[in-house]
Design a protein around this motif. Structure first.
Motif, PDB file in Angstrom:
ATOM      1  N   ASP A 189     -16.934  10.355  -0.640  1.00 23.94           N
ATOM      2  CA  ASP A 189     -17.904  10.751  -0.857  1.00 23.94           C
ATOM      3  C   ASP A 189     -18.980  10.446   0.512  1.00 23.94           C
ATOM      4  O   ASP A 189     -19.772  10.915   1.224  1.00 23.94           O
ATOM      5  CB  ASP A 189     -18.209  10.324  -2.318  1.00 23.94           C
ATOM      6  N   HIS A 190     -18.294   8.659   0.984  1.00 26.73           N
ATOM      7  CA  HIS A 190     -19.439   8.744   1.609  1.00 26.73           C
ATOM      8  C   HIS A 190     -18.603   8.805   2.907  1.00 26.73           C
ATOM      9  O   HIS A 190     -18.817   8.309   4.521  1.00 26.73           O
ATOM     10  CB  HIS A 190     -19.468   7.387   1.515  1.00 26.73           C
ATOM     11  N   ASP A 191     -17.171   8.819   3.761  1.00 23.44           N
ATOM     12  CA  ASP A 191     -15.861   7.981   4.273  1.00 23.44           C
ATOM     13  C   ASP A 191     -15.348   9.472   4.939  1.00 23.44           C
ATOM     14  O   ASP A 191     -15.150  10.353   4.210  1.00 23.44           O
ATOM     15  CB  ASP A 191     -14.722   7.442   4.038  1.00 23.44           C
ATOM     16  N   ASP A 192     -16.200  10.151   6.332  1.00 23.42           N
ATOM     17  CA  ASP A 192     -15.772  11.002   6.928  1.00 23.42           C
ATOM     18  C   ASP A 192     -14.575  10.950   7.339  1.00 23.42           C
ATOM     19  O   ASP A 192     -13.776  11.967   7.916  1.00 23.42           O
ATOM     20  CB  ASP A 192     -16.991  11.510   7.894  1.00 23.42           C
ATOM     21  N   ASP A 193     -13.993   9.688   7.459  1.00 27.41           N
ATOM     22  CA  ASP A 193     -12.790   9.474   8.261  1.00 27.41           C
ATOM     23  C   ASP A 193     -12.110   9.012   7.213  1.00 27.41           C
ATOM     24  O   ASP A 193     -10.571   9.554   7.381  1.00 27.41           O
ATOM     25  CB  ASP A 193     -12.904   8.576   9.102  1.00 27.41           C
ATOM     26  N   TYR A 194     -12.284   9.532   5.827  1.00 28.15           N
ATOM     27  CA  TYR A 194     -11.390   9.560   5.120  1.00 28.15           C
ATOM     28  C   TYR A 194      -9.677  10.004   4.408  1.00 28.15           C
ATOM     29  O   TYR A 194     -10.206  11.258   4.874  1.00 28.15           O
ATOM     30  CB  TYR A 194     -11.592   9.680   3.667  1.00 28.15           C
ATOM     31  N   VAL A 195      -8.208   9.690   4.955  1.00 26.31           N
ATOM     32  CA  VAL A 195      -7.459  11.119   5.020  1.00 26.31           C
ATOM     33  C   VAL A 195      -6.877  10.611   3.337  1.00 26.31           C
ATOM     34  O   VAL A 195      -6.668   9.403   3.310  1.00 26.31           O
ATOM     35  CB  VAL A 195      -6.544  10.244   6.214  1.00 26.31           C
ATOM     36  N   SER A 196      -6.591  11.665   2.527  1.00 27.62           N
ATOM     37  CA  SER A 196      -5.807  11.124   1.318  1.00 27.62           C
ATOM     38  C   SER A 196      -4.405  11.398   1.556  1.00 27.62           C
ATOM     39  O   SER A 196      -3.546  11.534   2.476  1.00 27.62           O
ATOM     40  CB  SER A 196      -6.793  13.138   0.606  1.00 27.62           C
ATOM     41  N   ARG A 197      -3.497  10.532   0.402  1.00 25.25           N
ATOM     42  CA  ARG A 197      -2.481  10.227   0.760  1.00 25.25           C
ATOM     43  C   ARG A 197      -1.554  11.798   0.454  1.00 25.25           C
ATOM     44  O   ARG A 197      -0.603  11.072   1.384  1.00 25.25           O
ATOM     45  CB  ARG A 197      -2.318   9.813  -1.205  1.00 25.25           C
ATOM     46  N   ALA A 198      -2.080  12.737   0.019  1.00 25.98           N
ATOM     47  CA  ALA A 198      -1.666  13.791   0.141  1.00 25.98           C
ATOM     48  C   ALA A 198      -1.056  14.163   1.939  1.00 25.98           C
ATOM     49  O   ALA A 198       0.050  14.690   1.596  1.00 25.98           O
ATOM     50  CB  ALA A 198      -2.105  15.231  -0.639  1.00 25.98           C
ATOM     51  N   ASP A 199      -2.680  13.662   2.400  1.00 25.84           N
ATOM     52  CA  ASP A 199      -2.861  14.242   3.570  1.00 25.84           C
ATOM     53  C   ASP A 199      -1.632  13.602   5.048  1.00 25.84           C
ATOM     54  O   ASP A 199      -1.072  13.951   5.243  1.00 25.84           O
ATOM     55  CB  ASP A 199      -3.537  14.585   4.197  1.00 25.84           C
ATOM     56  N   ILE A 200      -1.569  12.038   4.249  1.00 21.12           N
ATOM     57  CA  ILE A 200      -0.574  11.030   4.988  1.00 21.12           C
ATOM     58  C   ILE A 200       1.020  12.325   4.962  1.00 21.12           C
ATOM     59  O   ILE A 200       1.730  11.760   5.450  1.00 21.12           O
ATOM     60  CB  ILE A 200      -1.000   9.523   4.543  1.00 21.12           C
ATOM     61  N   LYS A 201       1.512  12.078   3.362  1.00 20.52           N
ATOM     62  CA  LYS A 201       3.038  12.054   2.771  1.00 20.52           C
ATOM     63  C   LYS A 201       3.147  14.068   3.853  1.00 20.52           C
ATOM     64  O   LYS A 201       4.550  14.394   3.754  1.00 20.52           O
ATOM     65  CB  LYS A 201       3.015  12.889   1.704  1.00 20.52           C
ATOM     66  N   ARG A 202       2.375  14.888   3.971  1.00 22.97           N
ATOM     67  CA  ARG A 202       2.491  15.644   4.696  1.00 22.97           C
ATOM     68  C   ARG A 202       3.193  15.493   6.193  1.00 22.97           C
ATOM     69  O   ARG A 202       3.361  16.266   6.845  1.00 22.97           O
ATOM     70  CB  ARG A 202       0.821  16.796   4.998  1.00 22.97           C
ATOM     71  N   GLU A 203       1.777  14.591   6.442  1.00 21.59           N
ATOM     72  CA  GLU A 203       2.521  14.327   8.432  1.00 21.59           C
ATOM     73  C   GLU A 203       3.987  13.188   8.026  1.00 21.59           C
ATOM     74  O   GLU A 203       4.191  14.293   9.198  1.00 21.59           O
ATOM     75  CB  GLU A 203       1.084  13.489   8.349  1.00 21.59           C
ATOM     76  N   ILE A 204       3.998  12.681   7.703  1.00 23.42           N
ATOM     77  CA  ILE A 204       4.755  11.979   7.710  1.00 23.42           C
ATOM     78  C   ILE A 204       6.718  12.915   7.833  1.00 23.42           C
ATOM     79  O   ILE A 204       7.210  13.303   8.200  1.00 23.42           O
ATOM     80  CB  ILE A 204       5.294  11.184   6.295  1.00 23.42           C
ATOM     81  N   ALA A 205       6.223  13.850   6.264  1.00 23.52           N
ATOM     82  CA  ALA A 205       7.237  14.971   6.059  1.00 23.52           C
ATOM     83  C   ALA A 205       7.902  15.579   7.387  1.00 23.52           C
ATOM     84  O   ALA A 205       8.428  15.797   7.370  1.00 23.52           O
ATOM     85  CB  ALA A 205       6.897  16.192   5.221  1.00 23.52           C
TER      86      ALA A 205
END
Length: 180
Positions: free
Chosen positions: A16-32
């Motif tokens: 809610d406060h952090d614009d640079d926040y990356v969700s775990r799902a996004d990280i997993k997609r990038e790793i894939a």
């Protein structure tokens, strides 16, 4: 009806406060994505890998993954490690280089097909076909072409089921001299 009582700050999420926040799902997609690209790199030949000009550590680990038996746990771990190493690589540039390398191979095979068709035409067409080819490519040597065609036809007459050395030499000559 249920009323939720409490501090609204209590219900806030980390993003809610952090614009640079990356969700775990996004990280997993990038790793894939890195994993899939790593698999593509492992499937390339050594000469194709050299053309990509990868850093030494990544290149060596890709070669190591090629030596490990596929569908083994060790191979899976090695692919994960290659994916991890690729996080430091510019992925867009690597994908562009990979497209170029794969496209070069298609061009090479199409050039080989053109030379094969020219060879077949020369073997069946005789002197007329040689004359036509010389008009299209004046840099070719008539005597060498006639000699290679004659030898290839002799070899094919003796042993039609085997590959003719002269025919292969003719294809090599055509590719080298016509640039096709």
């Amino acid at each position: 009806m249920m009323n939720i009582v409490g501090d609204s700050e209590h219900f806030k999420q980390p993003f809610d406060h952090d614009d640079d926040y990356v969700s775990r799902a996004d990280i997993k997609r990038e790793i894939a994505i890195y994993q899939e690209l790593g698999k593509k790199l492992v499937s390339l030949s050594k000469s194709q890998l050299k053309k990509l000009e990868l850093d030494e550590l990544l290149h060596d680990n890709i070669l190591k993954a090629k030596t490990i038996r596929i569908n083994s746990e060790a191979h899976r771990r090695q692919l994960h490690y290659v994916g991890k190493l690729m996080r430091s690589v510019d992925i867009d540039e690597l994908q562009e280089n990979l497209k170029n390398v794969l496209n070069q191979n298609r061009n090479e095979s199409s050039k080989q097909n053109v030379a094969e068709k020219q060879k077949d035409h020369l073997l069946t067409g005789g002197d007329e076909a040689i004359q036509t080819l010389l008009e299209q490519h004046p840099g070719l040597e008539r005597q060498k072409l006639r000699q290679l065609v004659r030898q290839a036809n002799k070899e094919l007459a003796k042993q039609p089921e085997t590959a003719s050395k002269s025919a292969a030499e003719l294809v090599k000559y055509l590719r080298a001299e016509t640039g096709e």
